[in-house]
Scaffold this motif. Sequence first.
Motif, PDB file in Angstrom:
ATOM      1  N   SER A  44     -16.466   1.724   1.802  1.00  0.00           N
ATOM      2  CA  SER A  44     -16.278   2.817   0.836  1.00  0.00           C
ATOM      3  C   SER A  44     -17.074   4.037   1.230  1.00  0.00           C
ATOM      4  O   SER A  44     -17.915   3.995   2.108  1.00  0.00           O
ATOM      5  N   LYS A  89      -8.178   0.427   1.153  1.00  0.00           N
ATOM      6  CA  LYS A  89      -9.192   0.372   0.107  1.00  0.00           C
ATOM      7  C   LYS A  89     -10.177  -0.740   0.439  1.00  0.00           C
ATOM      8  O   LYS A  89      -9.821  -1.700   1.141  1.00  0.00           O
ATOM      9  N   ALA A 108     -12.566   3.793   3.838  1.00  0.00           N
ATOM     10  CA  ALA A 108     -11.534   3.884   2.798  1.00  0.00           C
ATOM     11  C   ALA A 108     -10.675   5.129   3.026  1.00  0.00           C
ATOM     12  O   ALA A 108     -11.188   6.193   3.361  1.00  0.00           O
ATOM     13  N   GLY A 109      -9.377   4.939   2.854  1.00  0.00           N
ATOM     14  CA  GLY A 109      -8.429   6.011   3.107  1.00  0.00           C
ATOM     15  C   GLY A 109      -7.859   6.011   4.503  1.00  0.00           C
ATOM     16  O   GLY A 109      -6.885   6.727   4.784  1.00  0.00           O
ATOM     17  N   ASN A 145      -1.862   1.790   5.482  1.00  0.00           N
ATOM     18  CA  ASN A 145      -2.350   3.139   5.218  1.00  0.00           C
ATOM     19  C   ASN A 145      -3.114   3.176   3.898  1.00  0.00           C
ATOM     20  O   ASN A 145      -3.000   2.273   3.075  1.00  0.00           O
ATOM     21  N   SER A 146      -3.882   4.237   3.705  1.00  0.00           N
ATOM     22  CA  SER A 146      -4.649   4.417   2.463  1.00  0.00           C
ATOM     23  C   SER A 146      -5.435   3.156   2.116  1.00  0.00           C
ATOM     24  O   SER A 146      -5.397   2.674   0.977  1.00  0.00           O
ATOM     25  N   ARG A 178       1.800   1.394   0.383  1.00  0.00           N
ATOM     26  CA  ARG A 178       0.722   1.667   1.344  1.00  0.00           C
ATOM     27  C   ARG A 178       0.917   0.913   2.652  1.00  0.00           C
ATOM     28  O   ARG A 178       0.542   1.405   3.716  1.00  0.00           O
ATOM     29  N   SER A 188      -6.416   4.074   8.211  1.00  0.00           N
ATOM     30  CA  SER A 188      -5.237   3.279   8.552  1.00  0.00           C
ATOM     31  C   SER A 188      -5.544   2.311   9.685  1.00  0.00           C
ATOM     32  O   SER A 188      -6.413   2.572  10.515  1.00  0.00           O
TER      33      SER A 188
END
Length: 122
Positions: A122, A87, A14-15, A84-85, A67, A17
């Motif tokens: 996560s 989840k 998570a976070g 990007n970013s 995103r 790219s």
Amino acid sequence: QVQLVESGGGSVQAGGSLRLSCAASGSTSLFGYYMGWFRQAPGKEREGVAAIGSFGMTIYADSVEGRFTISKDNAKNTLYLQMNSLKPEDSAMYYCAADRRDWLLRPGYSFWGQGTQVTVSS
């Protein structure tokens, strides 16, 4: 006829790219085609993520706005999706699609790739 082949999927935290690519082959260039990225998670319907018109206008699903970025290189016959970013809820099989008609984020496109898996932990 247009053949589409996706690549660039994988596993990311998570976070992070990823950049997906969709290489097109067939009798014509991508100029004049509307194209989109869709995704489908297990047990869920296929949903439109982003789409781009033949002259470069773009549209995004609310869930990815800000995103993800869709782009198209007509000279290379390639569609891209910069993500990007990321989840965990972005995890899905991602498909690219193409058509002469503007389906926006609706799955009415005539030509589809086989998909590339994106998994976000996560």
